[in-house]
Design a protein around this motif. Structure first.
Motif, mmCIF file in Angstrom:
data_model
loop_
_atom_site.group_PDB
_atom_site.id
_atom_site.type_symbol
_atom_site.label_atom_id
_atom_site.label_comp_id
_atom_site.label_asym_id
_atom_site.label_seq_id
_atom_site.Cartn_x
_atom_site.Cartn_y
_atom_site.Cartn_z
ATOM 1 N N UNK A 134 35.063 33.367 45.799
ATOM 2 C CA UNK A 134 33.751 34.575 45.838
ATOM 3 C C UNK A 134 32.611 33.418 46.681
ATOM 4 N N UNK A 171 38.690 36.374 48.755
ATOM 5 C CA UNK A 171 39.023 36.488 47.344
ATOM 6 C C UNK A 171 40.137 37.388 46.803
ATOM 7 N N UNK A 172 40.428 38.635 47.598
ATOM 8 C CA UNK A 172 41.411 39.675 47.079
ATOM 9 C C UNK A 172 42.415 39.012 47.491
ATOM 10 N N UNK A 228 34.620 36.143 33.624
ATOM 11 C CA UNK A 228 33.044 35.973 34.035
ATOM 12 C C UNK A 228 32.393 35.665 32.721
ATOM 13 N N UNK A 242 34.416 46.973 33.956
ATOM 14 C CA UNK A 242 34.024 47.895 34.832
ATOM 15 C C UNK A 242 33.658 49.238 33.584
ATOM 16 N N UNK A 250 43.407 47.733 36.572
ATOM 17 C CA UNK A 250 42.922 47.667 37.901
ATOM 18 C C UNK A 250 43.433 46.711 38.938
ATOM 19 N N UNK A 305 45.858 47.731 42.391
ATOM 20 C CA UNK A 305 45.628 46.923 43.492
ATOM 21 C C UNK A 305 46.821 46.321 44.334
ATOM 22 N N UNK A 343 30.500 42.732 38.557
ATOM 23 C CA UNK A 343 31.618 43.790 38.370
ATOM 24 C C UNK A 343 32.307 44.008 39.886
ATOM 25 N N UNK A 390 32.463 41.464 42.085
ATOM 26 C CA UNK A 390 33.071 40.060 42.188
ATOM 27 C C UNK A 390 34.531 40.403 41.388
ATOM 28 N N UNK A 391 34.224 40.934 40.350
ATOM 29 C CA UNK A 391 35.486 41.033 39.245
ATOM 30 C C UNK A 391 36.687 41.729 40.012
ATOM 31 N N UNK A 392 36.277 43.003 40.704
ATOM 32 C CA UNK A 392 37.372 43.740 41.331
ATOM 33 C C UNK A 392 37.989 43.012 42.281
ATOM 34 N N UNK A 393 37.024 42.325 43.121
ATOM 35 C CA UNK A 393 37.674 41.460 44.180
ATOM 36 C C UNK A 393 38.465 40.466 43.617
ATOM 37 N N UNK A 394 38.411 39.651 42.612
ATOM 38 C CA UNK A 394 39.311 38.831 42.118
ATOM 39 C C UNK A 394 40.564 39.425 41.815
ATOM 40 N N UNK A 395 40.376 40.860 41.184
ATOM 41 C CA UNK A 395 41.698 41.362 40.905
ATOM 42 C C UNK A 395 42.522 42.032 42.039
ATOM 43 N N UNK A 396 41.871 41.923 43.299
ATOM 44 C CA UNK A 396 42.887 42.077 44.524
ATOM 45 C C UNK A 396 42.211 43.359 45.190
ATOM 46 N N UNK A 397 41.113 43.883 44.883
ATOM 47 C CA UNK A 397 40.475 44.761 45.772
ATOM 48 C C UNK A 397 39.665 44.300 46.931
ATOM 49 N N UNK A 398 40.257 45.116 47.911
ATOM 50 C CA UNK A 398 39.419 44.519 49.314
ATOM 51 C C UNK A 398 37.998 45.319 49.313
ATOM 52 N N UNK A 399 37.335 45.001 50.191
ATOM 53 C CA UNK A 399 35.623 45.596 50.168
ATOM 54 C C UNK A 399 35.791 46.923 49.971
ATOM 55 N N UNK A 415 38.020 49.029 48.924
ATOM 56 C CA UNK A 415 38.278 49.469 47.559
ATOM 57 C C UNK A 415 37.375 49.095 46.416
#
Lengths: 357, 264
Positions: free
Chosen positions: A52, A72-73, A81, A87, A98, A102, B162, B164-173, B175
């Protein structure tokens, strides 16, 4: 080594670096604590590992593979966190699902894994609710399930317990440790609470001003602190200033104190934990063994906090804090009483101040 | 005794303020149903003749339709431009970001007569005066700052981390934007769309300068009508406008209320 961090550095503009020259490595299944006061760079370090925050320089390797340049992804790290960051517009099940969506997991597979993840954190039966309908503790369990369901390479926890009340915090701490052990999950745990870190971490890194002060087991960190900062950060401690003598003792005021280390030159900082000092009435004269220090003092102040008495004792070496467990059998000392303080020489830590200055 | 009196006074105060604010708006409704040939209070008789007259007034009907189409286009364009701008201004860090934010929202502070004149001077050279694109661009100057303000607020009050969290779960920008940011900013989008629509539909000054005489717009036509006529036709138009605005406000209220229910 499973996670390797090599000379990691983060700079923002021209300010002093938030993190600098940080290197450590972590074995598979190990739980590492990043401990330090606020602003010490521990959260920045965690965010660099998760991707991040981009590192200014240095390397991060997972399982031998360099991930420093990956976004990150693509890193496959489960992050929990401090604010949980659930969400708000999705149900609990959708939150947990989620990461699997992905990863393009199969539909039936997702449902099954979400269910078992929620069961693992003891949260079955809330799948269809929204985050705002859950308590703080429950939201936290959801956040943990969401981070774990993707089977991450590394689990990163950013002050996960700081928003919970004290009782819940202890329970949750134990539960995180249980799950971590069961899954043999390599984990980095950021906290500013030394008790929390000591209780569950295999090893702890103490950070201060962006730098690593010490890395070691909780026992190492507490018993053999590498710097005065570490000694003062993990638990209460007395500090006295003295001068090394040629015979290996330290002159502090009018007293002589023998320490774990015997020998050094110049000025020295002496540190002793308050509960490692024994108090006795000063007329009880007994022989002083060579493994012991004994000096006389006068009680200045007594504070009763239930499980301990906290004494302030004026000694020939300076003011010392002493902690004694309370007991119904003996009467506490009163201000004005003259007492003898005894403690083991191996409980006497020394830090040479000549070089540091 | 005393509390009763003070509470009575309190209520009276509130009622008189409400009356002062709303009386003209409410008064429009009875006048629009007047049978008189002139605006007068109270009307001597009641009828729906001015609504019928309105339907047969070709200029008003055309102007109404034009204004609706323009407001629709302006609203769509506002969102298309303001949404990426708001995301860039809140999510990206770059030099001069705060200065740009101030610059983009500055037209809110300018008197619209100054804007209208400036736009007229520029547009005259490109033959944009009296044209549809001209009016739409002119309106955008006014609606964009409003929409940008609302969207920036919406984006910066989003729950922390939130995305950031989505990013760590594998979502690209992309998504992250589609699955997290967009749903969470829906209330702000609805609010800014409604605001853009109302502001464009209502805009007199800029329209007066740019629409010219060929392109009829409702506020302008209404303005000219009042200059030469004193009959209750304008009251009928006003009543319809009040109802339309009320409808939009209700939709927004539902959307934002709904939004609040969805977020934390």
């Amino acid at each position: 080594m499973y996670l390797e961090v090599e000379s990691l550095e983060k700079r923002y503009g021209h300010f002093a670096p938030s993190v600098s020259d940080l290197s450590f490595s972590l074995g598979q299944g190990e739980l590492l604590g990043l401990l330090g006061p606020s602003g010490c760079g521990k959260t920045t370090t965690l965010r660099m590992i998760s991707g991040l925050v981009q590192a200014t320089s240095g390397k991060i390797k997972v399982g031998g593979q360099d991930v420093t340049g990956l976004p990150t992804y693509r890193r496959n790290m489960g992050v929990m966190f401090q604010s949980y960051a659930l969400f708000p517009h999705m149900t609990i099940a959708e939150n947990v699902a989620f990461g699997l969506q992905m990863r393009k997991a199969r539909h039936a597979d997702i449902a099954k894994r979400v269910e078992s993840a929620l069961a693992m954190v003891h949260l079955s039966g809330v799948a269809e609710r929204k985050p705002r309908e859950l308590s703080g503790g429950q939201q936290q369990r959801v956040a943990l399930a969401r981070a774990l369901v993707i089977e991450p390479d590394i689990l990163l926890l950013d002050e996960p317990l700081s928003n919970l009340d004290a009782k819940l915090r202890d329970n949750m701490r134990g539960e995180i440790r249980d799950i971590q052990q069961r899954l043999r999950m390599t984990t980095v745990f950021v906290t500013h609470d030394q008790t929390e870190a000591m209780a569950i971490c295999d090893r702890i890194i103490v950070m201060n001003r962006g730098k690593l002060e010490q890395i070691g087991t909780p026992h190492d960190i507490y018993e053999n602190p590498a710097t005065p900062m570490v000694a003062e950060f993990v638990g209460r401690i007395n500090r006295l200033e003295g001068q090394w003598r040629n015979d290996g003792a330290v002159a502090v005021g009018d007293s002589l104190i023998r320490a774990k280390d015997d020998g050094g030159t110049g000025r020295v900082l002496i540190m002793i934990r308050p509960h490692r000092i024994d108090l006795s009435a000063s007329d009880a004269k007994s022989a002083v063994s060579p493994e012991e220090n004994a000096i006389n003092g006068t009680i200045r102040h007594v504070t009763y906090v239930g499980d301990t008495f906290q004494y302030e004792v004026a000694t020939t070496g300076g003011l010392l804090h002493v902690e004694k467990a309370t007991s119904s059998a003996t009467d506490p000392f009163q201000p004005g009483d003259t007492v003898t303080l005894r403690w083991k020489t191996r409980d006497t830590l020394t830090f040479s101040t000549e070089v540091a200055g | 005794m005393l509390p009763t009196i003070s509470r009575g006074l309190h209520a009276l105060g509130i009622i008189s303020i409400m009356m002062f604010l709303l009386a003209p708006v409410i008064l429009v409704f009875p006048i629009s149903f007047s049978a008189d040939a002139h605006v007068a209070w109270p009307p001597s008789a009641w009828s729906t003749r001015w609504y019928v007259a309105l339907l047969h007034n070709e200029e008003m009907v055309t102007a109404f339709r034009n204004s609706l189409v323009i407001a629709g286009c302006v609203t769509a364009l506002t969102l298309v431009v303001a949404m990426p701008a708001a995301v860039a201004l809140t999510r990206w860090k770059f030099w001069g970001r705060d200065a740009l934010t101030s610059l983009f929202t500055a037209p809110l502070l300018l008197p619209s007569i100054v804007l209208g004149l400036a736009i007229l001077v520029i547009f005259a050279g490109y033959g944009l005066v009296g044209s549809w694109p001209g009016v739409i661009i002119g309106h955008l100057v006014i609606t964009l700052p409003y929409a940008l303000r609302v969207l920036i607020t919406g984006l910066s009050t989003m729950p922390a981390f939130v995305e950031d969290a989505a990013g760590t779960l594998g979502a690209d920008p992309w998504q992250v934007f589609r699955r997290i940011t967009l749903p969470l900013m829906t209330p702000a989008l609805v609010a800014s769309a409604a605001l853009a629509f109302i502001v464009s539909f209502d805009e007199v000054v800029i329209s007066l300068f740019i629409a010219g005489t060929q392109l009829k717009l409702l506020p302008v036509s209404l303005y000219h009508y009042v200059e030469s006529w004193t009959d209750p036709l304008v009251a009928a138009v006003s009543a319809l406008l009040v109802l339309g605005t009320l409808g939009i406000v209700l939709i927004v209220e539902r959307a934002i209320g709904f939004g609040k229910a969805v977020s934390k």
